[in-house]
Design a protein around this motif. Sequence first.
Motif, PDB file in Angstrom:
ATOM      1  N   UNK A 184       1.086  -1.345  -0.117  1.00  0.00           N
ATOM      2  CA  UNK A 184      -0.139  -0.061   0.044  1.00  0.00           C
ATOM      3  C   UNK A 184       0.912   1.226   0.103  1.00  0.00           C
ATOM      4  N   UNK A 185       0.388   2.494  -0.399  1.00  0.00           N
ATOM      5  CA  UNK A 185       1.022   3.707  -0.389  1.00  0.00           C
ATOM      6  C   UNK A 185       1.012   4.074   1.080  1.00  0.00           C
ATOM      7  N   UNK A 186      -0.257   3.917   1.650  1.00  0.00           N
ATOM      8  CA  UNK A 186      -0.387   4.466   2.834  1.00  0.00           C
ATOM      9  C   UNK A 186      -0.821   3.450   3.848  1.00  0.00           C
ATOM     10  N   UNK A 187      -0.588   3.512   5.241  1.00  0.00           N
ATOM     11  CA  UNK A 187      -0.767   2.667   6.254  1.00  0.00           C
ATOM     12  C   UNK A 187      -1.282   3.498   7.642  1.00  0.00           C
ATOM     13  N   UNK A 188      -2.426   3.091   8.090  1.00  0.00           N
ATOM     14  CA  UNK A 188      -2.832   3.922   9.104  1.00  0.00           C
ATOM     15  C   UNK A 188      -3.006   3.104  10.448  1.00  0.00           C
ATOM     16  N   UNK A 189      -2.430   3.503  11.337  1.00  0.00           N
ATOM     17  CA  UNK A 189      -2.384   2.675  12.385  1.00  0.00           C
ATOM     18  C   UNK A 189      -3.321   3.078  13.571  1.00  0.00           C
ATOM     19  N   UNK A 190      -3.518   2.262  14.559  1.00  0.00           N
ATOM     20  CA  UNK A 190      -4.822   2.411  15.326  1.00  0.00           C
ATOM     21  C   UNK A 190      -4.985   3.956  16.007  1.00  0.00           C
ATOM     22  N   UNK A 191      -3.687   4.328  16.325  1.00  0.00           N
ATOM     23  CA  UNK A 191      -3.555   5.796  16.856  1.00  0.00           C
ATOM     24  C   UNK A 191      -4.135   6.793  15.853  1.00  0.00           C
ATOM     25  N   UNK A 192      -4.319   6.376  14.554  1.00  0.00           N
ATOM     26  CA  UNK A 192      -4.467   7.404  13.612  1.00  0.00           C
ATOM     27  C   UNK A 192      -3.479   7.894  12.746  1.00  0.00           C
ATOM     28  N   UNK A 193      -2.138   7.565  13.140  1.00  0.00           N
ATOM     29  CA  UNK A 193      -0.807   7.945  12.413  1.00  0.00           C
ATOM     30  C   UNK A 193      -0.937   7.423  11.096  1.00  0.00           C
ATOM     31  N   UNK A 194      -0.563   8.230  10.149  1.00  0.00           N
ATOM     32  CA  UNK A 194      -0.691   7.790   8.812  1.00  0.00           C
ATOM     33  C   UNK A 194       1.097   7.668   8.486  1.00  0.00           C
ATOM     34  N   UNK A 195       1.199   6.447   7.820  1.00  0.00           N
ATOM     35  CA  UNK A 195       2.611   6.238   7.452  1.00  0.00           C
ATOM     36  C   UNK A 195       2.424   5.937   5.924  1.00  0.00           C
ATOM     37  N   UNK A 196       3.461   6.681   5.237  1.00  0.00           N
ATOM     38  CA  UNK A 196       3.462   6.794   3.808  1.00  0.00           C
ATOM     39  C   UNK A 196       4.588   5.707   3.291  1.00  0.00           C
ATOM     40  N   UNK A 197       4.178   4.809   2.980  1.00  0.00           N
ATOM     41  CA  UNK A 197       5.190   3.594   2.546  1.00  0.00           C
ATOM     42  C   UNK A 197       5.871   3.695   1.092  1.00  0.00           C
ATOM     43  N   UNK A 198       5.099   4.544   0.145  1.00  0.00           N
ATOM     44  CA  UNK A 198       5.725   4.787  -0.998  1.00  0.00           C
ATOM     45  C   UNK A 198       5.053   5.955  -1.494  1.00  0.00           C
ATOM     46  N   UNK A 199       5.708   6.673  -2.455  1.00  0.00           N
ATOM     47  CA  UNK A 199       5.269   7.975  -2.940  1.00  0.00           C
ATOM     48  C   UNK A 199       4.273   7.459  -4.025  1.00  0.00           C
ATOM     49  N   UNK A 200       3.321   8.331  -4.549  1.00  0.00           N
ATOM     50  CA  UNK A 200       2.223   8.175  -5.299  1.00  0.00           C
ATOM     51  C   UNK A 200       2.462   7.864  -6.650  1.00  0.00           C
ATOM     52  N   UNK A 201       3.585   8.023  -7.109  1.00  0.00           N
ATOM     53  CA  UNK A 201       4.225   7.838  -8.503  1.00  0.00           C
ATOM     54  C   UNK A 201       4.601   6.425  -8.657  1.00  0.00           C
ATOM     55  N   UNK A 202       4.676   5.717  -7.530  1.00  0.00           N
ATOM     56  CA  UNK A 202       5.198   4.133  -7.554  1.00  0.00           C
ATOM     57  C   UNK A 202       4.012   3.365  -7.481  1.00  0.00           C
ATOM     58  N   UNK A 211     -13.480 -11.543   9.458  1.00  0.00           N
ATOM     59  CA  UNK A 211     -13.596 -10.029   9.151  1.00  0.00           C
ATOM     60  C   UNK A 211     -14.319  -9.039  10.078  1.00  0.00           C
ATOM     61  N   UNK A 212     -13.763  -8.021  10.369  1.00  0.00           N
ATOM     62  CA  UNK A 212     -14.534  -7.150  11.629  1.00  0.00           C
ATOM     63  C   UNK A 212     -14.208  -5.759  11.205  1.00  0.00           C
ATOM     64  N   UNK A 213     -14.987  -4.795  10.954  1.00  0.00           N
ATOM     65  CA  UNK A 213     -14.617  -3.402  11.020  1.00  0.00           C
ATOM     66  C   UNK A 213     -14.457  -2.908  12.440  1.00  0.00           C
ATOM     67  N   UNK A 214     -12.992  -2.875  12.675  1.00  0.00           N
ATOM     68  CA  UNK A 214     -12.834  -2.564  13.859  1.00  0.00           C
ATOM     69  C   UNK A 214     -11.901  -1.380  13.965  1.00  0.00           C
ATOM     70  N   UNK A 215     -12.025  -0.300  12.954  1.00  0.00           N
ATOM     71  CA  UNK A 215     -11.426   0.894  12.675  1.00  0.00           C
ATOM     72  C   UNK A 215     -11.561   1.706  14.141  1.00  0.00           C
TER      73      UNK A 215
END
Length: 136
Positions: free
Chosen positions: A38-56, A83-87
């Motif tokens: 994925x390009x973006x990964x979102x932790x339970x804390x709401x912290x967003x991690x960018x794993x790849x730039x969008x051109x990739x 499966x569970x929506x536990x966001x």
Amino acid sequence: MRKIDFIVLHCTATPQDTRPEAIQRYWKENLKWKSPGYHYLIQASGHVIQLATEDRICNGVAGHNANSIHVSYIGGVDADNKPADNRTEAQRKAICELVTELKYQYPQAQILGHRDFPFVKKACPSFDARKEFKDL
Ligand SMILES: [Zn+2]
């Protein structure tokens, strides 16, 4: 610039406290992927991690990656691996902000869940992304 037709929502289908490094190690070592899932990964804390730039190009949906941006939250399964929506509230907020921003950037892109692609036999992202973001 890549042409982006899809903004795709995912879940990691792991416990909510899974460390991002463990997910990345799994892709690299077990699946032998050269790019992240994925390009973006979102932790339970709401912290967003960018794993790849969008051109990739990332490995989110087989056969549909060249024109997609992939966004995933950590979680999406219960203790029995069902499966569970536990966001968390923080994740919902972060996902909404990120998807809103991406839709602004790629106005022609459709917002879909992984499971909305043809022949996908997964519940990912464990919620109805089309319905949730239909007004964007
Ligand atoms: Zn997925």
